[in-house]
Design an enzyme around this catalytic site. Structure first.
Site, PDB file in Angstrom:
ATOM      1  N   TRP A 315       0.842  -1.188   0.000  1.00  0.00           N
ATOM      2  CA  TRP A 315       0.000   0.000   0.000  1.00  0.00           C
ATOM      3  C   TRP A 315       0.880   1.241   0.000  1.00  0.00           C
ATOM      4  O   TRP A 315       1.903   1.285   0.673  1.00  0.00           O
ATOM      5  CB  TRP A 315      -0.906   0.031   1.226  1.00  0.00           C
ATOM      6  CG  TRP A 315      -2.078  -0.896   1.138  1.00  0.00           C
ATOM      7  CD1 TRP A 315      -3.144  -0.786   0.307  1.00  0.00           C
ATOM      8  CD2 TRP A 315      -2.304  -2.072   1.937  1.00  0.00           C
ATOM      9  NE1 TRP A 315      -4.027  -1.827   0.526  1.00  0.00           N
ATOM     10  CE2 TRP A 315      -3.538  -2.624   1.523  1.00  0.00           C
ATOM     11  CE3 TRP A 315      -1.596  -2.715   2.948  1.00  0.00           C
ATOM     12  CZ2 TRP A 315      -4.071  -3.777   2.084  1.00  0.00           C
ATOM     13  CZ3 TRP A 315      -2.123  -3.868   3.512  1.00  0.00           C
ATOM     14  CH2 TRP A 315      -3.346  -4.382   3.078  1.00  0.00           C
ATOM     15  N   TYR A 324      -8.906  -0.170   6.897  1.00  0.00           N
ATOM     16  CA  TYR A 324      -9.076  -1.596   7.166  1.00  0.00           C
ATOM     17  C   TYR A 324      -8.981  -1.917   8.652  1.00  0.00           C
ATOM     18  O   TYR A 324      -9.666  -2.814   9.146  1.00  0.00           O
ATOM     19  CB  TYR A 324      -8.007  -2.413   6.413  1.00  0.00           C
ATOM     20  CG  TYR A 324      -8.114  -2.335   4.913  1.00  0.00           C
ATOM     21  CD1 TYR A 324      -9.327  -2.109   4.290  1.00  0.00           C
ATOM     22  CD2 TYR A 324      -6.988  -2.499   4.115  1.00  0.00           C
ATOM     23  CE1 TYR A 324      -9.419  -2.041   2.912  1.00  0.00           C
ATOM     24  CE2 TYR A 324      -7.075  -2.443   2.732  1.00  0.00           C
ATOM     25  CZ  TYR A 324      -8.291  -2.205   2.139  1.00  0.00           C
ATOM     26  OH  TYR A 324      -8.380  -2.140   0.777  1.00  0.00           O
TER      27      TYR A 324
END
Length: 343
Positions: A315, A324
């Site tokens: 990421w 998340y």
């Protein structure tokens, strides 16, 4: 009328006098390999929807005036599109204008205010970002206990896939591209995967992903039982015929739908009988993103840093990871600690 392969919406809205725009768009099409397949599909979808709207409302799609883009985005909102989808439309229209050598209409304050209005309205109305149902380590181990002794090649493949998906945090498209030749081993026998490229890492050095003992064992069992271990050019995850034989495939990877079906079968095997709470009308069971989300949550729960989680999942933005893991240790914030320990 200028002809642009795969860009019929734009071609239909370019007048005969716009040869420079047409030429730049042809160059854009020729360089499509600079973008991921998913980005290209999204762009074509936005162009189809946007050009249809422009035709129906007497507007011009390319170049698009700021007032027209504002009206288009508000039209998408009225049609029930999520704010994230509307933002994607705005971003891709901007990208198309830049590559056509045009000033993106998005730079106008008129469009900025429209986007802010749309986002604010969505939040106030209760819209929340959708998130795949996490596939956690406990789920993987439960399935491992049920499928590891199976003589069905499909279950052996599915189990190996779930191990690799969870252990590597690779995206489903990245998993589908893995080939047998990408496997090497450490001196103690554990598997190392040479991932050529990912959505966010495109460089000649590639990316290396290591598997633990159990995941290495499950992947080895699948490759041995299927015979793929002797086929270096074959994709690691291939179709399994009803006769319990694996196909050796070297030219076309398993589709996203076929890999999503693995998560569906896993859900049916491991989940409780009650369906998951509906999430933005999409996430009723595990899906292709579930292993990435579950692994990120498990890492956060085990106190790994955000930087470490970002590295494992490739990421680029910490905001993505925070979406998340936002519920992990939510009860242990600084103010909770301050007030609970106040004397």
């Amino acid at each position: 009328m200028n002809h642009l392969p795969e860009f019929s919406p734009a071609a239909a809205l370019i007048s005969n006098g716009d040869d420079d725009i047409a030429a730049r768009l042809r160059e854009f099409v020729q360089d499509r390999e600079a973008f991921s397949d998913n980005t290209w599909r999204q762009l074509l979808s936005v162009m189809r929807v946007g050009s249809r709207w422009a035709a129906e409302h007497g507007r011009r799609f390319l170049p698009m005036e700021p007032a027209d883009l504002r009206d288009y985005l508000l039209w998408l909102q009225a049609a029930g599109r999520a704010s994230s989808t509307i933002s994607t439309h705005a971003a891709l229209i901007s990208m198309l204008h830049r590559n056509a050598g045009l000033v993106p209409p998005n730079v106008s304050p008129l469009v900025f205010r429209a986007v802010k209005r749309i986002n604010r309205s969505a939040v106030i109305a209760g819209e929340r970002a959708g998130q795949a149902i996490p596939f956690r380590l406990r789920d993987l181990l439960l399935l491992d206990a049920r499928w590891s002794a199976s003589d069905r090649l499909q279950q052996q493949r599915d189990l190996a896939f779930l191990h690799v998906a969870y252990a590597t945090l690779l995206r489903i498209s990245e998993l589908s591209r893995l080939r047998v030749r990408d496997i090497s081993r450490t001196p103690d026998g554990r598997i190392v995967l040479d991932v050529a490229w990912t959505k966010t890492i495109v460089m000649t050095g590639g990316l290396i992903k290591a598997l633990g003992d159990l995941s290495s064992a499950r992947l080895t069992e699948w490759l041995t039982a299927s015979g793929l271990i002797h086929e270096p050019d074959a994709f690691i995850f291939t179709p399994v015929h009803r006769s319990n034989r694996a196909r050796v495939v070297t030219d076309k990877a398993l589709s996203t739908r076929a890999l999503e079906d693995i998560f569906t079968r896993a859900w049916q095997e491991a989940s409780p009988p009650s369906p998951a709470r509906l999430n933005k009308n999409r996430y009723r069971s595990w899906s292709g993103h579930s292993a990435r989300v579950g692994a990120a949550i498990d890492m956060a729960s085990s106190k790994y840093s955000t930087a470490q989680i970002m590295q494992e999942g490739t990421w680029k933005k910490p905001e993505t990871v925070m979406r998340y893991i936002r519920h992990v240790d939510a009860h242990a914030g600084a103010m909770v600690d301050l007030m609970d320990n106040h004397k």
